[in-house]
Scaffold this active site. Sequence first.
Site, PDB file in Angstrom:
ATOM      1  N   ASN A   9       0.830  -1.214   0.000  1.00  0.00           N
ATOM      2  CA  ASN A   9       0.000   0.000   0.000  1.00  0.00           C
ATOM      3  C   ASN A   9       0.852   1.247   0.000  1.00  0.00           C
ATOM      4  O   ASN A   9       2.003   1.231   0.455  1.00  0.00           O
ATOM      5  CB  ASN A   9      -0.840   0.088   1.298  1.00  0.00           C
ATOM      6  CG  ASN A   9      -1.862  -1.007   1.415  1.00  0.00           C
ATOM      7  OD1 ASN A   9      -2.385  -1.487   0.421  1.00  0.00           O
ATOM      8  ND2 ASN A   9      -2.141  -1.408   2.646  1.00  0.00           N
ATOM      9  N   ASP A  11       0.859   4.501   2.141  1.00  0.00           N
ATOM     10  CA  ASP A  11       0.279   4.953   3.411  1.00  0.00           C
ATOM     11  C   ASP A  11       0.233   6.479   3.442  1.00  0.00           C
ATOM     12  O   ASP A  11       1.252   7.141   3.206  1.00  0.00           O
ATOM     13  CB  ASP A  11       1.140   4.477   4.597  1.00  0.00           C
ATOM     14  CG  ASP A  11       1.048   2.979   4.831  1.00  0.00           C
ATOM     15  OD1 ASP A  11       0.269   2.300   4.123  1.00  0.00           O
ATOM     16  OD2 ASP A  11       1.754   2.489   5.726  1.00  0.00           O
ATOM     17  N   GLY A  37       1.703  -1.362   3.691  1.00  0.00           N
ATOM     18  CA  GLY A  37       1.066  -2.637   3.345  1.00  0.00           C
ATOM     19  C   GLY A  37       1.689  -3.722   4.207  1.00  0.00           C
ATOM     20  O   GLY A  37       2.921  -3.809   4.296  1.00  0.00           O
ATOM     21  N   GLY A  39       2.013  -6.960   3.929  1.00  0.00           N
ATOM     22  CA  GLY A  39       2.912  -7.895   3.253  1.00  0.00           C
ATOM     23  C   GLY A  39       4.235  -7.239   2.908  1.00  0.00           C
ATOM     24  O   GLY A  39       5.326  -7.775   3.187  1.00  0.00           O
ATOM     25  N   ASN A 179      -2.046 -10.650  17.517  1.00  0.00           N
ATOM     26  CA  ASN A 179      -2.090  -9.862  18.745  1.00  0.00           C
ATOM     27  C   ASN A 179      -3.336 -10.301  19.512  1.00  0.00           C
ATOM     28  O   ASN A 179      -4.083 -11.176  19.066  1.00  0.00           O
ATOM     29  CB  ASN A 179      -2.038  -8.356  18.443  1.00  0.00           C
ATOM     30  CG  ASN A 179      -3.238  -7.870  17.644  1.00  0.00           C
ATOM     31  OD1 ASN A 179      -4.302  -8.494  17.664  1.00  0.00           O
ATOM     32  ND2 ASN A 179      -3.082  -6.776  16.928  1.00  0.00           N
ATOM     33  N   THR A 234       2.587   1.873  14.268  1.00  0.00           N
ATOM     34  CA  THR A 234       2.292   1.293  12.946  1.00  0.00           C
ATOM     35  C   THR A 234       3.505   0.486  12.461  1.00  0.00           C
ATOM     36  O   THR A 234       4.629   0.988  12.468  1.00  0.00           O
ATOM     37  CB  THR A 234       2.018   2.405  11.914  1.00  0.00           C
ATOM     38  OG1 THR A 234       1.075   3.318  12.445  1.00  0.00           O
ATOM     39  CG2 THR A 234       1.511   1.818  10.596  1.00  0.00           C
ATOM     40  N   ASP A 238       4.370  -5.909  11.885  1.00  0.00           N
ATOM     41  CA  ASP A 238       4.991  -6.336  10.608  1.00  0.00           C
ATOM     42  C   ASP A 238       6.490  -6.564  10.790  1.00  0.00           C
ATOM     43  O   ASP A 238       7.061  -7.524  10.241  1.00  0.00           O
ATOM     44  CB  ASP A 238       4.762  -5.278   9.527  1.00  0.00           C
ATOM     45  CG  ASP A 238       3.288  -5.100   9.211  1.00  0.00           C
ATOM     46  OD1 ASP A 238       2.518  -6.062   9.399  1.00  0.00           O
ATOM     47  OD2 ASP A 238       2.902  -3.996   8.778  1.00  0.00           O
TER      48      ASP A 238
END
Length: 293
Positions: A9, A11, A37, A39, A179, A234, A238
Site C-alpha cells: 500500500n 500509506d 502494506g 505484506g 495480537n 504502525t 509487521d
Amino acid sequence: MIVVVGSVNQDLVARVEHHPVPGETVLGSGHETMPGGKGANQAVAAARLGSDVVFVGRIGADEAGRDLVGEFEREGVDVGHLTVDPVAPSGLAIITVDDAAENAIVVSPGANGNVSPSDVEGASAALMAATVTLLQLEIPMDAVLAAAGASEGIVILNAAPAMHLPIALLKSIDVLIVNRGELATLTGSGDPLSARSLPVPVTIVTLGGEGARIIRADTRESVAAIDVTPVDTTGAGDTFCGALAAGLDDGLSLESSVQRAVIAGSLAVTAIGARSGMPTLPELEGALRTVGL
Ligand code: RIB
C-alpha cells in the site's frame, strides 16, 4: 529464501492529538506519504535483516505503484512476481497516529484485492524452494490458501487484519502470529492460552510493550520487550513477523527468532511510519548486545 505473498500500500499518515470519533473533524499537525502494506512491510523487515526475499502481490499501473516498486528495489526485495494490475489502483492506507503513538487505519485494497491463486501459481517454484513463506490477510482468502498449500517450507500466517479463518488454512500453517485482538476474533478470548484451541502447532501472541508469548500444546514461554519511547506503533507487528521469518530462514531456533523479533518490533515504534524504525541487521545486533543477548 523467504517468499511473502501479500499486500502493498501507499500509506497516507497524519498526526493527530486524538483520533476522530464518527462525525468529528480533527485538525492534524502534518501528514506524509510513505510505503506500507502488511505484506510489503514484512518483506522489507526481513530484507533489512539480510534475508533474500521474494514478494508476490499486485500494484496498480499508477505513480504510487511505480514508487512502491522503487521502494522494494531500494530494499533489495525481488519483485519478479509483483504484477501490475491493468484495472485497479495501487492499495491505499489512510492512517492517523495520535499523541499516545496509537494508530487507526483504513485500507482501500485496490490491486491487492485482485491477487489471485493464479498469481500464486506463477510463483510456485519460489514457494517450493522457500525456507519460509510469510502470509497475512490483506489479500483475498483464496490466494492465501493457495500460497499455504503450495509451500514446502515453514508457513507463517500473521492473521491480520482480524477475521475468522477457514479451518483448512489453520491446518496448513506451522506458525500463527496474532495480537490479543486478532486472537480474540479466532478463539473468543484474548488470553494467550486460548490459542490452544486452534489446530496449529505454535501460536505466537504479540503483546506490544509486554513482548510476546509462545504457546504450544504443552508449553508456554514469555519473551520480554525492551524499553523504548513509542512514537508510532504502525508496522511494529509487521517488523516482528519479518524478523521472525528472517531468524527462521537463518536457521535460528523459534525461541531465538522470537527474541530477535520482539526487539526488532520494539525498535520499530521509535519513528513515525511503518518502516522508518525498522532495524537493519547491525542496528538489531546493537540492540541485542545492549540487553546482553
Ligand atoms: O501494519 C501496518 C500496515 O497496515 C500499514 O503500512 C498499512 O498499509 C496497512 O496495511
